[in-house]
Design an enzyme around this catalytic site. Sequence first.
Site, PDB file in Angstrom:
ATOM      1  N   ASP A 536       2.503  -0.143   6.054  1.00  0.00           N
ATOM      2  CA  ASP A 536       3.706   0.618   5.740  1.00  0.00           C
ATOM      3  C   ASP A 536       4.425   0.935   7.051  1.00  0.00           C
ATOM      4  O   ASP A 536       3.909   0.677   8.144  1.00  0.00           O
ATOM      5  CB  ASP A 536       3.280   1.900   5.015  1.00  0.00           C
ATOM      6  CG  ASP A 536       4.422   2.594   4.303  1.00  0.00           C
ATOM      7  OD1 ASP A 536       5.552   2.081   4.352  1.00  0.00           O
ATOM      8  OD2 ASP A 536       4.173   3.654   3.696  1.00  0.00           O
ATOM      9  N   GLU A 539       9.103  -1.101   9.768  1.00  0.00           N
ATOM     10  CA  GLU A 539      10.477  -1.557  10.035  1.00  0.00           C
ATOM     11  C   GLU A 539      10.797  -1.684  11.542  1.00  0.00           C
ATOM     12  O   GLU A 539      11.595  -2.584  11.866  1.00  0.00           O
ATOM     13  CB  GLU A 539      11.481  -0.617   9.362  1.00  0.00           C
ATOM     14  CG  GLU A 539      11.446  -0.644   7.852  1.00  0.00           C
ATOM     15  CD  GLU A 539      10.252   0.103   7.270  1.00  0.00           C
ATOM     16  OE1 GLU A 539       9.831  -0.255   6.159  1.00  0.00           O
ATOM     17  OE2 GLU A 539       9.725   1.016   7.943  1.00  0.00           O
ATOM     18  N   ASP A 612      10.347   3.175  -1.491  1.00  0.00           N
ATOM     19  CA  ASP A 612      10.248   4.527  -2.039  1.00  0.00           C
ATOM     20  C   ASP A 612      11.307   4.775  -3.116  1.00  0.00           C
ATOM     21  O   ASP A 612      12.317   5.461  -2.878  1.00  0.00           O
ATOM     22  CB  ASP A 612      10.373   5.546  -0.912  1.00  0.00           C
ATOM     23  CG  ASP A 612       9.251   5.401   0.099  1.00  0.00           C
ATOM     24  OD1 ASP A 612       8.238   4.782  -0.239  1.00  0.00           O
ATOM     25  OD2 ASP A 612       9.389   5.908   1.224  1.00  0.00           O
TER      26      ASP A 612
END
Length: 972
Positions: A536, A539, A612
């Site tokens: 996770d 980015e 999300d």
Amino acid sequence: MRSVVLFGSFYALLALPHALAVKSQDFKTCSQSGFCRRGRALAARAQEAQSSWKSPYTVDPSSIVISPEDSTVKAAVKSSLYPEIKFGLELRIHDDGVVRVLLDEVDGLKKRYDEAASWALVSEPKLSKGIRWAAGKKELRAVFGEKNDIEVAVDYDPLRVRLRRGGEDQIVLNGRGLLHMEHFRSQTLKETIEEVASDENAEGQEVLQVENVRAWFEGDSEDAYWEEKFSSWTDSKPKGPESLSLDITFPNHGTVYGIPQHATNLSLPSTTGDSPSYTDPFRLYNADVFEYLASSPMSLYGSIPVMHAHSADTTVGVFNAVGSETWIDISYPTKKSTHTHWISESGIMDVFLLPGPTPEEVFAQYARLTGTTALPAHWSLGYHQCRWNYVSSDDVRTVQRRFDEEDMPVDVFWLDIEYAQDHKYFIWDHKTFPDPVEMTNDVAAAGRKMVVIVDPHLKRTSDYPVYQEASDLDILVKPKSGEGEYEGWCWTGSSSWIDHFNPASWDWWISKFKTTKNDTGFSWTESTEDIHIWNDMNEPSIFNGPEITMPKDSIHHGGWEHRDVHNINGMLFHNNTAQAVRLRSDIPKRPFVLTRSFFAGSQRVGAMWTGDNLGTWDHMAVGVKMVLANGIAGMAFAGSDVGGFFGNPEPEMLVRWYQVGIFSPFFRAHAHIDTKRREPFLLDEPYKSIVRDILRLRYAMLPIWYTAFRENSVTGMPIVRPHYVVFPQDTAGFAIDDQFFVGSSGILVKPVTEKDKTEATVYIAEDQVYYDYFTQYAYRGSSKGKHITVAAELHQVPVLIRGGSIIPTRERPRRSSPLMKLDPFTLRVALSKTGTARGDLYLDDGVTYSHQQGDFVWREFVAEQSHKKTTRISSKDLASHNPGKAVDGIALTTFDPKNAFAKEIEEVRVEKIVVLGLNSKPRSVNVEGGAELKWEFVPGVAASDKKEGVSSVLIIKDPKVLITTDWAIVIS
């Protein structure tokens, strides 16, 4: 899991993080991005000038060099704006007809980033040989293809590249004259020009005239050339302006798809032109967006710069290999044409033109470039149960026990960040997880796995060996100075990030996942091979960074700025993690790694989810569209969080979301730490029983899903297929994105994503019979297309079987998918209106790579009519006839149908065959050459009838045939 913006001190943030929502002002619009403003302003000037607008880029015909060995061509390009700046053009034609177009600055003050394609491509493409380029007075051209119907033409003045088929333009680069590669320059250049222009002499006047021409094209001001501010951050831009503007036109294609990831329709809405759907371009810039909108061109977590353009006649595609932030404007000047404008912050022009002409061929062409989805571990297609967070070993054990008590199947339990001591990944918090290995073994005893999160940020403390080793090895991302380590803030507090562009980090990272001690320092000994990984925040998400990510002037290996590689960054992290999981055991096993950030090529190593999302009906609906869009761009192993990450969905919504989830390639329920516990066993009746049946349906259909994954791993065809892929000539279906097919199985699904619905409308594009999966009701389509209404009470999900399909399932409820390995099969034979059907089934051990040595079973089932009163259903081995097409990347020249895996399951049988749509009650049913079988027949509508109604059903009980052998059953 999701980050939050830093307000005040980090620890004050942690006290109240989850009530905060990132506002739209946390992310740039085009008007707040200097290079996007410049690109859009360029397009506006071109629009205003109209016919007088001309691109300044031209090809020097005398510079053309043709290489006969590999059919490539190179030429010098100049811009009339800057005659002293040199550019180099190169065209390569691949052996499958793909055309690669490259343009780069030559001998510039600095080097442009040119490595994006090397990360995305699975290998260097094989070039065609023997293609003859013809250099004329006005253009350079070549004709190729099996039918010699594809042509690539390069116009000299102005530079324009056209891909044609049958004499018609399919893709045009710089057709509207928006190409502009901002060259590297000195910051003192403007001052020098102003001084010269101020002199009242001929030379000064000449310079002034040149500057006027430049202003006409580029604008009359240096807009954010050397520095750019956003909110409280300043981007230093040490290299100055280096953006690339390029218009790509599809003159004969009125619909475009792709460029995920965005929460929007499958057929991409317009952003410019008359009455645009959005006012901002689509943005590709991997970002951690909190509670993202359900309809927006905003960038999300991943970026794949590939676009398909479609018409009833042909399909083509472009892959723009650029790793920097990119904005894409789309307009539809006519119903039959599409204009796109791509504006990237840095990089070279490296565009692959995919000639199609069918969707299948475009998928194959792109797959040959960037690879296909790796055939996943079979268990990873089961149900995944996750939340932020399961708080202890006992919590995990209790959840597993409750699933078993309620007879609900599940394959994987997940742990979010709270398992790690002070969020130091790999290090268990022994206060809450005192026995991680024993806990994992308890889960594995029921055939299940665990997935544990490992985020990319490393806590900057000397007592965290993973960080300290990375610091000592000097493999961390550096700040803009190029010295020391970049420091940002994330869950761990003060953090640094591994630079996975640095080859020195690769073997080191792999060593961290070893479950035994090794000589390279820390390894994860409190782990087992039953633990897989969730990447996770890659980015990367940085709480105190601009747009919640890394500053663009940070430095990676090779001296490249983060701006050059931002969209690629997350892919390298999950790629190296997947290699680590694969290689941690003596016998390599297929890894499961879930990633939030991704780029072209990410499909080779892992799955993704849509981030999300919110527990709303709109987010449920758009999640379906996002999964379809990712499949088009090659990222086929995709899904959305069931139930929504945020919020507390009411039981009806949760049930509907499970119905969506079971028809997603990746099927996981996940929830925010502030939500109520919503494991399915906590539901009241009748919702609990409905969800139990939904889960069991997913498990019954696992053979369908695994077979679809095999096909994707070989061909690149999506696992869930939009309407236009299956019916490319049906214009009425080009925009359909709320129903889809599962692989080539013939399963058509229309999830219900609205409240209080009791029926659904399904579109059928063809004159064919479709059967309700549950009721066997036969619906009739039309050659002109037809909408039908199907029942969709809360316990019903609209699932139809296309006539002509054979569906293999396993109907015995089990606690997890590995326990189904020796279970028998049921075959549903859905006869077409001509009385025929076909299907296939692929099986292997689902864990290792032994299938690459030929240890697998691939069967074909066929139903055919010898005459009106006899139907023959047969099974034969497919791999023996197609060894090279059985498994991706494996050059099998022969196949042994009695291989080791086939012997393992040689006793697995077909326990039931259900035939839908027979014309009449049979006189006899027997195995060919054998005795009469037990069967039951319920009369009803025949497949060949023109009326609708419950179809006839023949049930053959225990036909005593094996799944691994050839056989035939004759129905007379």
